[in-house]
Write a protein that holds these residues in place. Sequence first.
Motif, PDB file in Angstrom:
ATOM      1  N   CYS A  28     -10.013   7.556  -2.592  1.00  0.00           N
ATOM      2  CA  CYS A  28     -10.374   8.100  -1.283  1.00  0.00           C
ATOM      3  C   CYS A  28      -9.203   8.863  -0.659  1.00  0.00           C
TER       4      CYS A  28
ATOM      5  N   MET B 177     -10.135  -2.278  -6.746  1.00  0.00           N
ATOM      6  CA  MET B 177     -10.162  -1.670  -5.419  1.00  0.00           C
ATOM      7  C   MET B 177      -8.869  -0.935  -5.072  1.00  0.00           C
TER       8      MET B 177
ATOM      9  N   TYR C 140      -6.515  -6.682   0.225  1.00  0.00           N
ATOM     10  CA  TYR C 140      -7.660  -5.769   0.222  1.00  0.00           C
ATOM     11  C   TYR C 140      -8.633  -6.090   1.363  1.00  0.00           C
TER      12      TYR C 140
ATOM     13  N   ALA D 244     -10.349   1.510   5.295  1.00  0.00           N
ATOM     14  CA  ALA D 244      -9.124   1.501   4.488  1.00  0.00           C
ATOM     15  C   ALA D 244      -8.502   2.886   4.418  1.00  0.00           C
ATOM     16  N   THR D 245      -9.329   3.900   4.219  1.00  0.00           N
ATOM     17  CA  THR D 245      -8.820   5.266   4.090  1.00  0.00           C
ATOM     18  C   THR D 245      -8.190   5.749   5.386  1.00  0.00           C
TER      19      THR D 245
ATOM     20  N   ILE E 272      -9.524   2.720  -3.538  1.00  0.00           N
ATOM     21  CA  ILE E 272      -8.994   3.176  -2.250  1.00  0.00           C
ATOM     22  C   ILE E 272      -8.101   4.391  -2.432  1.00  0.00           C
TER      23      ILE E 272
ATOM     24  N   LEU F 104     -14.434   1.267   2.847  1.00  0.00           N
ATOM     25  CA  LEU F 104     -13.546   2.334   2.380  1.00  0.00           C
ATOM     26  C   LEU F 104     -13.176   3.289   3.507  1.00  0.00           C
TER      27      LEU F 104
ATOM     28  N   TRP G 232       0.812  -1.224   0.000  1.00  0.00           N
ATOM     29  CA  TRP G 232       0.000   0.000   0.000  1.00  0.00           C
ATOM     30  C   TRP G 232       0.842   1.269   0.000  1.00  0.00           C
TER      31      TRP G 232
END
Length: 435
Positions: A275, A268, A364, A307-308, A272, A304, A150
């Motif tokens: 975002c 995704m 993910y 994740a954000t 992501i 989301l 990431w």
Amino acid sequence: MVNRSNKIFFILFCTVATLCLQHVTAAAQDDEDGISTVLTPGNKNAIFDSNAKYTFEVKNPTDAPQTGTVSYLITQHGKKLGSGKQNVKLGKKSSAKYDFDLPSMKSGFYKVDFMVNISDYDDTTRRVFGVKPEEIRSKYAKPADFDAFWQKAKDDLAKVKPNFKVTPMPKMNTDNRKVFLIEMQSLDNYTIRGWMTVPISKDKNRKFSVLLGLPGYQVNLLPITGLDEDLAIITLNVRGQGNSRGPIDTRRDEFIFYRIEDRDNYVMRGVIMDCIRLVDFVYAQPYLKHDNILASGGSMGGYLAIATASLDKRVNLCSAQNPILCDVNNLDGEVTWPINDIKKYIKTQPGLTFDKVLGNLNYYDGKNFASNLQCSTIMGIGLLDPYAPPYNEYGTFNVIPGKKRLLVFKDLGHEVSQVYKDLEGRWMRDAFALF
């Protein structure tokens, strides 16, 4: 002001659009003039330390006596784990309550069916209960290179010039708010769009706290106006959704598996990063408070939000309702969506296997994002959720290291109640000192 703020949140809970959600009633299955039942758990949230306890009430308002049985059946993953039965003998215009102490179970969640079979009435009430869910931990570890994966995505995003564009939409303004169309370039130079509404203020130097509304699956988010005088509301349509359709313009059921065979190009990854780019947008606006950012959403939007807030420490609060794609290795056999759609896609791709897809999805997994979540977080879940099972949700919530709170709704599916929305509004206003 708190009540005004609460009204905006229900709009952000956007469920899976391709699926027909179950409407789960409260415990009573009533016919105004006929026989009915009421099932009451011994704990208000149907969460227990060892063995579950229930009271099953049968009401007979008719003039006919009733005889038969009330019974229960406990299952997990389709396997029968326990059952019990009591005899029923009801006179006319009467009722009776039957107490059930279910067998002790280990930590986890269990389906339980309560059945009534009497002279003139047969019915089944289906519920889920939990036992020591705070002990739930997934046996599937986070990939060793999860953080590096990431970080690479964020590095790739940083190379793309955002080219932020804010366009006034005066015909959409309300008496108290201005509406703007926002545009920006995200990962892979994909153009994403959304909406921003800002309170009208005589103070040109006033700065506003920010609510980021993140979208559900294949949902077109529109401007949210609201009545707040101190809150900017930004709704984002990620790539392939709403007014951000473009190079990605799939059918509804195809979006979830778009490029799923390629870990580095799965849809995704871009979603992501869209975002994260939205947080960049907030930081680029001088009239927005950069230390008062709440990321909120339901279903895919809840995923989301986690994740954000996990990947971008500039987010100060996270609110996730019924987040999907949590503990993905434990979804197979528990949910039909998205697993069935993914399996159908795999069959069309020579050489692609379900194990390969699960390996990609580990990067993910909402659970793996949650373990890096440092900001204050609230989650809401329904025990009857057919898309975000409570075992998976608890497995995600339990690894959050920061300050957190979970609201459990025992009789709800893929939704939360007004109780959650009220709490979210108060929590945000308290955290941002909006009094």
